[in-house]
Design a protein around this motif. Sequence first.
Motif, mmCIF file in Angstrom:
data_model
loop_
_atom_site.group_PDB
_atom_site.id
_atom_site.type_symbol
_atom_site.label_atom_id
_atom_site.label_comp_id
_atom_site.label_asym_id
_atom_site.label_seq_id
_atom_site.Cartn_x
_atom_site.Cartn_y
_atom_site.Cartn_z
ATOM 1 N N THR A 116 136.113 45.802 69.925
ATOM 2 C CA THR A 116 136.398 44.941 68.777
ATOM 3 C C THR A 116 137.075 43.645 69.215
ATOM 4 N N TYR B 49 134.858 45.204 60.654
ATOM 5 C CA TYR B 49 133.430 44.884 60.799
ATOM 6 C C TYR B 49 133.191 43.381 60.722
ATOM 7 N N GLU B 50 133.947 42.681 59.871
ATOM 8 C CA GLU B 50 133.745 41.246 59.741
ATOM 9 C C GLU B 50 134.363 40.495 60.917
ATOM 10 N N ALA C 195 135.003 41.584 64.077
ATOM 11 C CA ALA C 195 134.415 41.862 65.390
ATOM 12 C C ALA C 195 133.163 41.012 65.602
ATOM 13 N N THR D 82 129.381 40.237 66.045
ATOM 14 C CA THR D 82 128.312 40.969 65.355
ATOM 15 C C THR D 82 127.670 42.017 66.253
ATOM 16 N N THR E 81 129.936 44.875 65.913
ATOM 17 C CA THR E 81 129.802 45.468 64.579
ATOM 18 C C THR E 81 128.565 46.341 64.493
ATOM 19 N N ALA F 210 128.861 50.277 63.477
ATOM 20 C CA ALA F 210 128.300 50.700 62.197
ATOM 21 C C ALA F 210 127.185 51.719 62.325
ATOM 22 N N LYS G 165 127.764 40.303 55.876
ATOM 23 C CA LYS G 165 128.383 41.294 56.753
ATOM 24 C C LYS G 165 129.302 42.223 55.967
ATOM 25 N N THR H 169 129.078 46.219 54.958
ATOM 26 C CA THR H 169 130.203 47.098 55.254
ATOM 27 C C THR H 169 130.531 47.984 54.056
ATOM 28 N N PHE I 103 122.157 45.080 60.130
ATOM 29 C CA PHE I 103 123.035 44.249 60.959
ATOM 30 C C PHE I 103 122.234 43.481 62.011
ATOM 31 N N GLU J 151 126.481 34.942 58.875
ATOM 32 C CA GLU J 151 127.115 36.105 58.264
ATOM 33 C C GLU J 151 127.145 36.039 56.747
#
Length: 480
Positions: free
Chosen positions: A147, A235-236, A238, A240, A243, A247, A299, A303, A343, A357
Motif C-alpha cells: 500500500t 483502496y483509493e 494505494a 491502482t 488496489t 481487491a 475507484k 470499493t 479495477f 480514477e
Amino acid sequence: MPTVSSLSLMPVLPEIVLAGMVCVILLLDPFLPKSGRMLSYVLSLATLFVLFLITLFGMSAEVRLSFGGMVVNDPMSDLMKLALYAGLGLVLILSRGYLKDRGIDQGEYYMLALSGLLGMMILVSANHLLLIYLGLELMSLSMYAMTAFKRDDGRASEAAMKYFVLGALASGLLLYGLSLLYGVTGGHLMLTDIAAALAHPQHDLALKTAVVLIVIGAIFKLGVAPFHMWLPDVYEGAPTAVTLYLATIPKIAALAMLVRLLVDGMGTLMVDWQPILIVTAMLSMAIGNVVAIAQTSFKRMLTYSTISHVGFVLLGILSGTTAGYSAALFYTLAYVVMSLGGFGMILLLARQGYEAEQLDDLRGLNDRSPVMAFVFLLLMFSMAGIPFTLGFWAKLAVLQAIVGVGLSWLAVFAVVTSVIGAFYYLRAVKFAYFDEPIDRTAVNPDGSVRGVLAITGLVVLILGLYPTWLTALAAQAFAG
C-alpha cells in the motif's frame, strides 16, 4: 475420513517452491540494472506457472492431513490455490505497464506480491490455529508494505498507516479470540481437535466471547460493515496496481479462513456465530450499495461495491450448509474475475502522469474504444446481477442456499439492496456509452492490458451462458 500422511514435503511443495523464489527475487533484484526489472516480472510469472502445474497434478479427491495434522490438502484448498495463481498472474500482467509509467517497476513489488500469496496459501491449507494466524499476518504485512509502495505519495503513506493501525487492531482481536478458544477447548490448537472438543459445547461466557472476537477479527480483515471504515481510504490511496491486488485474490484466502475457523473448527457453535454474520451481511449489502451511489470516484464506487459483494459471500457461509459454502466459493471466484476487470479498466484508462480514477473518466469510452466499452458493459452488468451474466448466477446460488434454510426474508433483503446497487452500475455504463468524452486521448495501447480485460469479459460472457462448469467445481470442493 481424512488420512494422515508421514512427514513428507510433497503436501507443502508449492509453498516451499514459492518461498524459495521469493528469496531468489529478493537477492537477485538489487544486482539488476533498472532496465532489467523485466527479469523479476518474468520469474514471478514463471513461478506461478510452475506452482499451477504442481498443484494441478497433485490434486486428489481425498482429504489428506500432513505434518502431524497441521496441514490439510483437500479439494477446496486445491481449487483455491489454482484460483490464486491464475488471479495473481493476471494482476501482474495488468500492473506491469502502470508500474513502468510511474517509475515504480521494482523487484520489491513482485517479491511482496509473492510473499502475500505465500500467506494466502498457508491460510488455505491451515488446520492449526498457529498456521492460520501466521498465514494471515504474512499476507497482511505484505499488503501493508504494498500500500505504501509509492513512497513519495502522501495519499499512499496515509492509506498504509490507516491499514496498518486498524489491521493490527483486528489481529489483536482475532488473536485474543483464538487464545480464549485454545483455553476453553482444553489446550487444543488443531481445528479437528477443537471440533471434537466442541461436539458438546457448554456455551459458557468464555466460549461465547471467543466466538465473538474471532468473528469480528476475521470480518474486520475482510472489510465487512460496520468494520469497513478503512477500506475506501486504503483502496483509493494505494496505487491502482496495488488496489487491484488488494481487491481480488485476498478475498479467496479470507473465505478459506472463515471456512476453516467457523465451519471446520466451530461448526457446532453455528447458533452463536450465525446471528453476527446475518447482521454484518445485511449492513454490508445496505451500506455498500447505498453509499456507492453518492460516489464520484470510480475507484471508491468499486470499493463500496466490494463491501456489498462480501456481504453476499457471508450469506453463503451463514447458511450453514454444503450448498451454501459452495455458493460462497462460486460467488468469490466470480467476484475475483469481475473485480479484475473493473479495477483493470482504471489501469486501461490511466496513462503516464494521469490517474483515471473518476467516473467522469469513463465518459465516451465507447467512442474511444468500442471493444473495451463492450467489455466494461459486460463487467458492470455482471456486478449488478443482470440475468444471464456470471454475477446473476452467483447471486442466485447464494439466494437459493439461504432460502433453503428458511431465511427467505434475508433473501428478499439481499434482492432489494441489489436492485438499489444496479443504479450505480448502470450509471457507469451510461457514462461510457451516452456521454461525450472529456478526454479524447487514445485508450492505453498496451496489448497485454487489453488482452487480460478481453479475457475477463469473455469469461463473464461464457460462464454467464454456461455456469455449470464453475458451479460443479465449487460443489466438488465441498463434496467431502
